[in-house]
Design a protein around this motif. Structure first.
Motif, PDB file in Angstrom:
ATOM      1  N   GLY A 141       2.847   4.204   3.373  1.00 48.45           N
ATOM      2  CA  GLY A 141       2.234   5.524   3.338  1.00 48.45           C
ATOM      3  C   GLY A 141       3.048   6.520   4.137  1.00 48.45           C
ATOM      4  N   LYS A 142       3.127   7.758   3.651  1.00 51.29           N
ATOM      5  CA  LYS A 142       3.871   8.807   4.352  1.00 51.29           C
ATOM      6  C   LYS A 142       3.108  10.114   4.219  1.00 51.29           C
ATOM      7  CE  LYS A 142       8.562  10.543   5.029  1.00 51.29           C
ATOM      8  NZ  LYS A 142       9.969  10.466   4.545  1.00 51.29           N
ATOM      9  N   GLY A 143       2.678  10.665   5.343  1.00 52.20           N
ATOM     10  CA  GLY A 143       1.825  11.831   5.359  1.00 52.20           C
ATOM     11  C   GLY A 143       2.414  13.041   4.656  1.00 52.20           C
ATOM     12  N   GLY A 144       1.561  13.794   3.968  1.00 52.16           N
ATOM     13  CA  GLY A 144       1.964  15.035   3.326  1.00 52.16           C
ATOM     14  C   GLY A 144       2.538  14.894   1.939  1.00 52.16           C
ATOM     15  N   THR A 195      -4.454  13.455  -3.674  1.00 49.85           N
ATOM     16  CA  THR A 195      -5.133  14.338  -2.716  1.00 49.85           C
ATOM     17  C   THR A 195      -4.281  15.550  -2.385  1.00 49.85           C
ATOM     18  OG1 THR A 195      -6.379  12.510  -1.744  1.00 49.85           O
ATOM     19  CG2 THR A 195      -6.156  14.506  -0.428  1.00 49.85           C
ATOM     20  N   ASN A 196      -3.024  15.315  -2.035  1.00 50.70           N
ATOM     21  CA  ASN A 196      -2.166  16.442  -1.673  1.00 50.70           C
ATOM     22  C   ASN A 196      -1.837  17.319  -2.878  1.00 50.70           C
ATOM     23  OD1 ASN A 196      -1.836  16.089   1.199  1.00 50.70           O
ATOM     24  ND2 ASN A 196      -0.640  14.266   0.741  1.00 50.70           N
ATOM     25  N   ALA A 217       0.869  -1.174   0.000  1.00 48.50           N
ATOM     26  CA  ALA A 217       0.000   0.000   0.000  1.00 48.50           C
ATOM     27  C   ALA A 217       0.904   1.222   0.000  1.00 48.50           C
ATOM     28  CB  ALA A 217      -0.904  -0.014   1.228  1.00 48.50           C
ATOM     29  N   PHE A 218       0.878   1.959  -1.100  1.00 46.17           N
ATOM     30  CA  PHE A 218       1.789   3.078  -1.332  1.00 46.17           C
ATOM     31  C   PHE A 218       0.962   4.357  -1.367  1.00 46.17           C
ATOM     32  CE2 PHE A 218       4.755   5.230  -4.585  1.00 46.17           C
ATOM     33  CZ  PHE A 218       5.708   5.555  -3.636  1.00 46.17           C
ATOM     34  N   GLY A 219       1.391   5.392  -0.647  1.00 50.98           N
ATOM     35  CA  GLY A 219       0.595   6.602  -0.668  1.00 50.98           C
ATOM     36  C   GLY A 219       1.002   7.599   0.391  1.00 50.98           C
ATOM     37  N   SER A 220       0.033   8.414   0.808  1.00 51.62           N
ATOM     38  CA  SER A 220       0.300   9.482   1.771  1.00 51.62           C
ATOM     39  C   SER A 220      -0.378   9.170   3.098  1.00 51.62           C
ATOM     40  CB  SER A 220      -0.142  10.827   1.186  1.00 51.62           C
ATOM     41  OG  SER A 220      -1.522  10.805   0.844  1.00 51.62           O
ATOM     42  N   SER A 221      -0.937  10.198   3.757  1.00 52.74           N
ATOM     43  CA  SER A 221      -1.408  10.010   5.131  1.00 52.74           C
ATOM     44  C   SER A 221      -2.606   9.079   5.241  1.00 52.74           C
ATOM     45  CB  SER A 221      -1.758  11.366   5.759  1.00 52.74           C
ATOM     46  OG  SER A 221      -2.703  12.058   4.959  1.00 52.74           O
ATOM     47  N   ASP A 249       2.935  13.682  -2.144  1.00 53.37           N
ATOM     48  CA  ASP A 249       2.215  13.369  -3.372  1.00 53.37           C
ATOM     49  C   ASP A 249       3.238  12.879  -4.384  1.00 53.37           C
ATOM     50  OD1 ASP A 249       0.204  13.764  -5.786  1.00 53.37           O
ATOM     51  OD2 ASP A 249      -0.931  13.915  -3.934  1.00 53.37           O
ATOM     52  N   ALA A 250       2.867  12.865  -5.647  1.00 54.24           N
ATOM     53  CA  ALA A 250       3.707  12.219  -6.661  1.00 54.24           C
ATOM     54  C   ALA A 250       5.184  12.640  -6.619  1.00 54.24           C
ATOM     55  CB  ALA A 250       3.114  12.450  -8.052  1.00 54.24           C
ATOM     56  N   PRO A 251       5.529  13.944  -6.472  1.00 57.43           N
ATOM     57  CA  PRO A 251       6.959  14.305  -6.484  1.00 57.43           C
ATOM     58  C   PRO A 251       7.773  13.594  -5.409  1.00 57.43           C
ATOM     59  CG  PRO A 251       5.599  16.266  -6.720  1.00 57.43           C
ATOM     60  CD  PRO A 251       4.661  15.137  -6.364  1.00 57.43           C
ATOM     61  N   GLU A 252       7.244  13.529  -4.180  1.00 54.01           N
ATOM     62  CA  GLU A 252       7.976  12.864  -3.094  1.00 54.01           C
ATOM     63  C   GLU A 252       7.904  11.352  -3.230  1.00 54.01           C
ATOM     64  OE1 GLU A 252       6.643  16.873  -2.060  1.00 54.01           O
ATOM     65  OE2 GLU A 252       5.456  15.090  -2.538  1.00 54.01           O
ATOM     66  N   MET A 253       6.750  10.830  -3.642  1.00 50.43           N
ATOM     67  CA  MET A 253       6.598   9.382  -3.756  1.00 50.43           C
ATOM     68  C   MET A 253       7.531   8.799  -4.807  1.00 50.43           C
ATOM     69  SD  MET A 253       2.460   8.968  -3.453  1.00 50.43           S
ATOM     70  CE  MET A 253       1.525   9.875  -2.230  1.00 50.43           C
ATOM     71  N   MET A 254       7.739   9.531  -5.885  1.00 53.15           N
ATOM     72  CA  MET A 254       8.619   9.018  -6.941  1.00 53.15           C
ATOM     73  C   MET A 254      10.055   8.857  -6.449  1.00 53.15           C
ATOM     74  SD  MET A 254       6.882   8.236  -9.541  1.00 53.15           S
ATOM     75  CE  MET A 254       8.179   8.061 -10.761  1.00 53.15           C
ATOM     76  N   LYS A 255      10.447   9.630  -5.454  1.00 54.16           N
ATOM     77  CA  LYS A 255      11.804   9.530  -4.929  1.00 54.16           C
ATOM     78  C   LYS A 255      12.029   8.251  -4.141  1.00 54.16           C
ATOM     79  CE  LYS A 255      12.405  14.565  -4.600  1.00 54.16           C
ATOM     80  NZ  LYS A 255      12.582  15.724  -3.684  1.00 54.16           N
ATOM     81  N   ARG A 256      10.959   7.667  -3.615  1.00 57.90           N
ATOM     82  CA  ARG A 256      11.112   6.437  -2.836  1.00 57.90           C
ATOM     83  C   ARG A 256      10.450   5.235  -3.488  1.00 57.90           C
ATOM     84  NH1 ARG A 256       6.698   5.797   0.988  1.00 57.90           N
ATOM     85  NH2 ARG A 256       5.170   7.493   0.782  1.00 57.90           N
ATOM     86  N   LEU A 257       9.960   5.417  -4.716  1.00 56.77           N
ATOM     87  CA  LEU A 257       9.278   4.321  -5.411  1.00 56.77           C
ATOM     88  C   LEU A 257      10.190   3.114  -5.589  1.00 56.77           C
ATOM     89  CD1 LEU A 257       6.798   3.282  -7.051  1.00 56.77           C
ATOM     90  CD2 LEU A 257       7.867   4.312  -9.075  1.00 56.77           C
TER      91      LEU A 257
END
Length: 338
Positions: free
Chosen positions: A173-176, A204-205, A132-136, A178-186
Protein backbone atom coordinates in the motif's frame (compact mmCIF):
# COMPACT_ATOMS: atom_id res chain seq x y z
CA UNK A 1 0.47 7.73 25.13
CA UNK A 2 2.88 7.99 28.08
CA UNK A 3 4.27 4.95 29.82
CA UNK A 4 5.60 5.07 33.41
CA UNK A 5 8.38 2.83 34.62
CA UNK A 6 8.37 1.68 38.24
CA UNK A 7 12.03 2.31 38.90
CA UNK A 8 15.11 4.10 37.62
CA UNK A 9 18.86 3.93 38.32
CA UNK A 10 19.95 5.68 41.50
CA UNK A 11 23.38 6.75 42.65
CA UNK A 12 23.96 3.95 45.14
CA UNK A 13 25.38 0.60 43.95
CA UNK A 14 22.84 -1.43 45.95
CA UNK A 15 19.95 0.31 44.25
CA UNK A 16 21.59 -0.22 40.89
CA UNK A 17 21.81 -3.91 41.62
CA UNK A 18 18.16 -4.02 42.61
CA UNK A 19 17.22 -2.36 39.33
CA UNK A 20 19.19 -4.91 37.33
CA UNK A 21 17.60 -7.80 39.18
CA UNK A 22 14.16 -6.32 38.73
CA UNK A 23 14.75 -6.17 35.00
CA UNK A 24 15.39 -9.88 34.88
CA UNK A 25 12.12 -10.77 36.58
CA UNK A 26 9.02 -11.52 34.44
CA UNK A 27 6.92 -8.44 33.75
CA UNK A 28 3.37 -7.73 32.67
CA UNK A 29 3.73 -5.87 29.36
CA UNK A 30 1.51 -3.20 27.84
CA UNK A 31 0.62 -3.81 24.18
CA UNK A 32 2.16 -2.58 20.91
CA UNK A 33 4.14 0.63 21.35
CA UNK A 34 4.67 0.02 25.07
CA UNK A 35 6.61 -3.12 24.23
CA UNK A 36 9.10 -1.19 22.10
CA UNK A 37 9.50 1.53 24.69
CA UNK A 38 10.09 -0.95 27.51
CA UNK A 39 12.53 -2.99 25.45
CA UNK A 40 14.58 0.16 24.72
CA UNK A 41 14.46 1.13 28.39
CA UNK A 42 15.57 -2.33 29.46
CA UNK A 43 18.47 -2.27 27.01
CA UNK A 44 19.59 1.14 28.22
CA UNK A 45 19.43 0.15 31.87
CA UNK A 46 21.27 -3.13 31.32
CA UNK A 47 23.97 -1.41 29.26
CA UNK A 48 24.48 1.26 31.93
CA UNK A 49 24.66 -1.29 34.72
CA UNK A 50 27.29 -3.34 32.87
CA UNK A 51 29.77 -0.47 33.07
CA UNK A 52 29.53 -0.08 36.85
CA UNK A 53 31.78 -1.64 39.48
CA UNK A 54 31.71 -5.36 40.20
CA UNK A 55 30.27 -4.60 43.61
CA UNK A 56 26.88 -3.95 42.01
CA UNK A 57 26.76 -7.32 40.21
CA UNK A 58 24.93 -10.21 41.90
CA UNK A 59 27.75 -12.63 40.93
CA UNK A 60 30.61 -10.37 42.10
CA UNK A 61 33.44 -12.29 43.72
CA UNK A 62 32.18 -15.70 42.58
CA UNK A 63 34.34 -18.14 40.62
CA UNK A 64 33.84 -18.07 36.86
CA UNK A 65 31.86 -21.35 36.87
CA UNK A 66 29.46 -20.04 39.52
CA UNK A 67 29.03 -16.77 37.60
CA UNK A 68 28.18 -18.79 34.49
CA UNK A 69 25.61 -20.79 36.44
CA UNK A 70 24.06 -17.54 37.66
CA UNK A 71 23.83 -16.26 34.08
CA UNK A 72 22.26 -19.52 32.93
CA UNK A 73 19.69 -19.30 35.72
CA UNK A 74 18.79 -15.79 34.57
CA UNK A 75 18.22 -16.83 30.93
CA UNK A 76 14.87 -18.60 31.52
CA UNK A 77 13.58 -15.38 33.08
CA UNK A 78 14.60 -13.37 30.02
CA UNK A 79 13.12 -15.97 27.68
CA UNK A 80 9.93 -16.04 29.71
CA UNK A 81 9.74 -12.26 29.50
CA UNK A 82 10.08 -12.36 25.71
CA UNK A 83 7.38 -15.03 25.51
CA UNK A 84 5.12 -12.89 27.67
CA UNK A 85 5.57 -10.04 25.21
CA UNK A 86 4.57 -12.25 22.28
CA UNK A 87 1.50 -13.44 24.16
CA UNK A 88 0.58 -9.88 25.07
CA UNK A 89 0.68 -8.82 21.41
CA UNK A 90 -1.69 -11.67 20.56
CA UNK A 91 -4.00 -10.69 23.41
CA UNK A 92 -4.02 -7.03 22.39
CA UNK A 93 -4.99 -8.08 18.87
CA UNK A 94 -8.02 -10.04 20.09
CA UNK A 95 -9.04 -7.64 22.86
CA UNK A 96 -9.95 -4.99 20.30
CA UNK A 97 -13.34 -6.66 19.71
CA UNK A 98 -14.30 -6.85 23.39
CA UNK A 99 -15.80 -3.35 23.44
CA UNK A 100 -17.44 -3.53 20.00
CA UNK A 101 -17.75 -7.05 18.53
CA UNK A 102 -17.11 -7.58 14.82
CA UNK A 103 -20.35 -9.03 13.46
CA UNK A 104 -20.94 -10.22 9.92
CA UNK A 105 -23.27 -7.73 8.22
CA UNK A 106 -26.73 -8.96 7.32
CA UNK A 107 -28.19 -8.35 3.89
CA UNK A 108 -24.82 -7.46 2.35
CA UNK A 109 -24.12 -9.81 -0.56
CA UNK A 110 -20.81 -11.63 -0.36
CA UNK A 111 -19.21 -11.34 -3.77
CA UNK A 112 -15.76 -12.50 -2.75
CA UNK A 113 -16.62 -15.83 -4.35
CA UNK A 114 -14.34 -18.84 -4.49
CA UNK A 115 -10.58 -18.47 -4.19
CA UNK A 116 -9.48 -21.77 -5.73
CA UNK A 117 -5.76 -21.09 -6.03
CA UNK A 118 -4.98 -19.84 -2.53
CA UNK A 119 -7.54 -22.20 -0.96
CA UNK A 120 -6.07 -25.29 -2.64
CA UNK A 121 -2.55 -24.37 -1.50
CA UNK A 122 -3.64 -23.74 2.08
CA UNK A 123 -5.62 -26.99 2.11
CA UNK A 124 -2.53 -28.85 0.86
CA UNK A 125 -0.22 -27.17 3.38
CA UNK A 126 1.84 -25.44 0.69
CA UNK A 127 3.45 -22.00 1.13
CA UNK A 128 1.12 -19.11 0.31
CA UNK A 129 1.93 -15.54 -0.69
CA UNK A 130 -0.82 -12.89 -0.50
CA UNK A 131 -0.22 -9.32 -1.64
CA UNK A 132 -2.30 -6.42 -0.31
CA UNK A 133 -2.11 -3.78 -3.04
CA UNK A 134 -3.57 -0.32 -2.65
CA UNK A 135 -3.27 3.14 -1.15
CA UNK A 136 -3.19 4.55 2.39
CA UNK A 137 -5.89 2.29 3.85
CA UNK A 138 -3.79 -0.69 2.76
CA UNK A 139 -0.61 0.93 4.02
CA UNK A 140 -2.43 1.35 7.33
CA UNK A 141 -2.77 5.08 7.85
CA UNK A 142 -4.79 5.63 11.02
CA UNK A 143 -3.68 2.45 12.78
CA UNK A 144 -1.86 2.86 16.09
CA UNK A 145 0.88 0.32 15.34
CA UNK A 146 2.01 -1.91 12.44
CA UNK A 147 0.31 -5.01 13.88
CA UNK A 148 -3.06 -3.27 13.54
CA UNK A 149 -2.93 -2.66 9.78
CA UNK A 150 -5.38 -4.84 7.89
CA UNK A 151 -2.69 -6.91 6.05
CA UNK A 152 -0.99 -7.76 9.36
CA UNK A 153 -4.31 -8.56 11.04
CA UNK A 154 -5.24 -10.81 8.11
CA UNK A 155 -1.88 -12.59 8.31
CA UNK A 156 -2.31 -13.16 12.06
CA UNK A 157 -5.81 -14.59 11.56
CA UNK A 158 -4.73 -16.99 8.82
CA UNK A 159 -1.70 -18.15 10.82
CA UNK A 160 -3.89 -18.86 13.83
CA UNK A 161 -6.22 -20.88 11.61
CA UNK A 162 -3.39 -22.73 9.83
CA UNK A 163 -0.53 -22.81 12.37
CA UNK A 164 1.63 -25.20 10.35
CA UNK A 165 1.28 -23.27 7.08
CA UNK A 166 3.91 -20.93 5.63
CA UNK A 167 1.81 -17.80 5.04
CA UNK A 168 3.24 -14.49 3.84
CA UNK A 169 1.13 -11.34 3.49
CA UNK A 170 3.00 -8.50 1.80
CA UNK A 171 1.82 -4.92 2.25
CA UNK A 172 2.10 -2.99 -1.00
CA UNK A 173 0.00 0.00 0.00
CA UNK A 174 1.16 3.54 -0.77
CA UNK A 175 -0.75 6.58 0.46
CA UNK A 176 -2.32 9.01 -2.00
CA UNK A 177 -2.28 6.68 -4.98
CA UNK A 178 -5.00 5.40 -7.24
CA UNK A 179 -5.09 3.41 -10.46
CA UNK A 180 -2.71 5.67 -12.51
CA UNK A 181 0.12 5.41 -9.95
CA UNK A 182 -0.61 1.80 -8.98
CA UNK A 183 -0.37 0.63 -12.57
CA UNK A 184 3.19 1.95 -12.73
CA UNK A 185 4.31 -0.39 -9.95
CA UNK A 186 1.97 -3.32 -10.62
CA UNK A 187 4.60 -5.35 -12.45
CA UNK A 188 7.51 -4.98 -10.03
CA UNK A 189 5.62 -4.95 -6.72
CA UNK A 190 2.90 -7.48 -7.49
CA UNK A 191 3.18 -9.60 -10.64
CA UNK A 192 6.93 -10.25 -10.38
CA UNK A 193 6.31 -11.71 -6.90
CA UNK A 194 3.98 -14.37 -8.43
CA UNK A 195 1.50 -14.22 -5.54
CA UNK A 196 -1.22 -16.79 -4.92
CA UNK A 197 -3.72 -14.04 -4.12
CA UNK A 198 -3.94 -10.28 -4.64
CA UNK A 199 -6.27 -8.01 -2.64
CA UNK A 200 -6.50 -4.79 -4.66
CA UNK A 201 -7.98 -1.79 -2.81
CA UNK A 202 -8.63 0.96 -5.35
CA UNK A 203 -11.01 3.82 -6.16
CA UNK A 204 -11.11 6.00 -3.03
CA UNK A 205 -8.56 8.52 -4.22
CA UNK A 206 -10.17 8.51 -7.65
CA UNK A 207 -13.34 9.78 -5.95
CA UNK A 208 -11.47 12.37 -3.86
CA UNK A 209 -9.37 13.58 -6.81
CA UNK A 210 -12.31 13.56 -9.22
CA UNK A 211 -10.46 11.31 -11.69
CA UNK A 212 -12.14 10.34 -14.95
CA UNK A 213 -14.14 7.17 -14.15
CA UNK A 214 -13.84 5.91 -17.73
CA UNK A 215 -10.05 6.09 -17.59
CA UNK A 216 -10.03 4.55 -14.13
CA UNK A 217 -12.14 1.65 -15.41
CA UNK A 218 -9.69 1.00 -18.28
CA UNK A 219 -6.70 1.00 -15.94
CA UNK A 220 -8.33 -1.30 -13.38
CA UNK A 221 -9.52 -3.72 -16.11
CA UNK A 222 -5.99 -3.84 -17.51
CA UNK A 223 -4.54 -4.49 -14.07
CA UNK A 224 -7.07 -7.23 -13.33
CA UNK A 225 -6.29 -8.96 -16.64
CA UNK A 226 -2.54 -8.89 -15.93
CA UNK A 227 -2.97 -10.27 -12.41
CA UNK A 228 -5.24 -13.05 -13.70
CA UNK A 229 -2.77 -13.93 -16.44
CA UNK A 230 -0.18 -14.60 -13.74
CA UNK A 231 -2.55 -17.14 -12.14
CA UNK A 232 -3.40 -15.39 -8.88
CA UNK A 233 -6.78 -15.22 -7.19
CA UNK A 234 -7.98 -11.63 -7.04
CA UNK A 235 -10.33 -9.68 -4.79
CA UNK A 236 -11.07 -6.02 -5.47
CA UNK A 237 -11.87 -3.76 -2.50
CA UNK A 238 -14.11 -0.75 -3.15
CA UNK A 239 -14.00 2.63 -1.29
CA UNK A 240 -14.69 3.04 2.40
CA UNK A 241 -17.92 4.41 3.79
CA UNK A 242 -16.59 7.47 5.58
CA UNK A 243 -17.50 11.18 5.67
CA UNK A 244 -14.84 12.33 3.19
CA UNK A 245 -16.14 9.80 0.66
CA UNK A 246 -19.87 10.05 1.29
CA UNK A 247 -19.77 13.84 0.92
CA UNK A 248 -19.36 13.02 -2.78
CA UNK A 249 -22.32 10.62 -3.03
CA UNK A 250 -22.61 10.42 -6.82
CA UNK A 251 -18.91 9.79 -7.34
CA UNK A 252 -18.82 7.26 -4.49
CA UNK A 253 -21.82 5.29 -5.77
CA UNK A 254 -20.40 5.44 -9.29
CA UNK A 255 -17.06 3.99 -8.19
CA UNK A 256 -18.74 1.18 -6.22
CA UNK A 257 -20.79 0.25 -9.29
CA UNK A 258 -17.78 0.56 -11.61
CA UNK A 259 -15.68 -1.87 -9.58
CA UNK A 260 -18.65 -4.24 -9.26
CA UNK A 261 -19.06 -4.31 -13.03
CA UNK A 262 -15.36 -5.03 -13.56
CA UNK A 263 -15.47 -7.86 -11.02
CA UNK A 264 -18.50 -9.40 -12.75
CA UNK A 265 -16.98 -8.99 -16.20
CA UNK A 266 -13.61 -10.48 -15.26
CA UNK A 267 -15.04 -13.13 -12.88
CA UNK A 268 -13.05 -11.97 -9.87
CA UNK A 269 -14.13 -11.36 -6.30
CA UNK A 270 -14.95 -8.02 -4.75
CA UNK A 271 -15.11 -7.18 -1.06
CA UNK A 272 -17.98 -4.66 -0.67
CA UNK A 273 -16.24 -2.48 1.88
CA UNK A 274 -18.55 0.49 1.26
CA UNK A 275 -21.69 -1.52 2.09
CA UNK A 276 -20.03 -3.37 4.97
CA UNK A 277 -19.05 -0.11 6.65
CA UNK A 278 -22.48 1.37 5.92
CA UNK A 279 -23.96 -1.66 7.72
CA UNK A 280 -21.76 -0.97 10.74
CA UNK A 281 -23.20 2.52 11.03
CA UNK A 282 -26.80 2.23 9.81
CA UNK A 283 -27.80 -1.26 10.95
CA UNK A 284 -25.43 -2.03 13.82
CA UNK A 285 -25.68 1.54 15.15
CA UNK A 286 -21.93 1.94 15.56
CA UNK A 287 -20.95 5.64 15.56
CA UNK A 288 -18.71 6.54 12.64
CA UNK A 289 -16.11 7.86 15.07
CA UNK A 290 -15.83 4.32 16.44
CA UNK A 291 -14.35 3.02 13.19
CA UNK A 292 -13.06 6.13 11.35
CA UNK A 293 -10.35 8.45 12.68
CA UNK A 294 -10.69 12.23 13.03
CA UNK A 295 -9.69 12.95 9.41
CA UNK A 296 -13.05 11.57 8.32
CA UNK A 297 -11.45 9.17 5.85
CA UNK A 298 -9.21 6.45 7.26
CA UNK A 299 -10.22 3.57 9.49
CA UNK A 300 -8.94 3.13 13.03
CA UNK A 301 -7.66 -0.07 14.65
CA UNK A 302 -11.16 -1.49 15.09
CA UNK A 303 -12.16 -0.70 11.49
CA UNK A 304 -9.05 -2.34 10.05
CA UNK A 305 -9.44 -5.30 12.38
CA UNK A 306 -13.07 -6.01 11.47
CA UNK A 307 -12.36 -5.53 7.75
CA UNK A 308 -9.49 -8.03 7.98
CA UNK A 309 -11.58 -10.45 10.06
CA UNK A 310 -14.42 -10.57 7.52
CA UNK A 311 -12.02 -10.92 4.60
CA UNK A 312 -10.12 -13.68 6.42
CA UNK A 313 -13.38 -15.50 7.16
CA UNK A 314 -14.09 -15.61 3.41
CA UNK A 315 -10.66 -17.12 2.71
CA UNK A 316 -11.14 -19.70 5.48
CA UNK A 317 -14.56 -20.67 4.13
CA UNK A 318 -13.08 -21.13 0.67
CA UNK A 319 -10.39 -23.42 2.08
CA UNK A 320 -13.08 -25.40 3.92
CA UNK A 321 -15.00 -25.88 0.66
CA UNK A 322 -11.88 -27.22 -1.04
CA UNK A 323 -11.22 -29.63 1.83
CA UNK A 324 -14.69 -31.19 1.65
CA UNK A 325 -14.46 -31.53 -2.10
CA UNK A 326 -16.58 -28.56 -3.14
CA UNK A 327 -14.20 -27.21 -5.77
CA UNK A 328 -16.13 -24.26 -7.14
CA UNK A 329 -14.82 -23.10 -10.55
CA UNK A 330 -13.00 -19.77 -10.38
CA UNK A 331 -15.52 -18.12 -12.72
CA UNK A 332 -18.48 -18.91 -10.45
CA UNK A 333 -19.12 -16.36 -7.69
CA UNK A 334 -21.43 -17.12 -4.83
CA UNK A 335 -23.86 -14.58 -3.40
CA UNK A 336 -24.91 -15.11 0.19
CA UNK A 337 -25.29 -13.03 3.33
CA UNK A 338 -21.97 -12.37 5.02
Amino acid sequence: MRFAFPFCLAAGPSLRAAAVLALLAPLSVAPSRAQTGQADQHAALSSGAATKSDAARPDAGKPAAMAADTANQQQPGIASQALDKVKQVARSASDIFHRVPCHQPTGVPNTTGSLPHVAAKLAAGKPVVIIAFGSSSTQGYGSSAPEFTYPNRLAAQLRRQYPSADITVLNRGKGGEDAPEMMKRLQTEVIDMHPDMVIWQVGTNAVLRNLDPVETAKQVEDGVARIQADGADLVLVDPQYSPRVTERPESARGMVKLLGRIAALRHVGIFPRFEVMRDWHEKQAIPINDFVIADGLHMNDWGYACFAQLLGDDIIRSVGAIKIGVNVPSDVRTYRPM
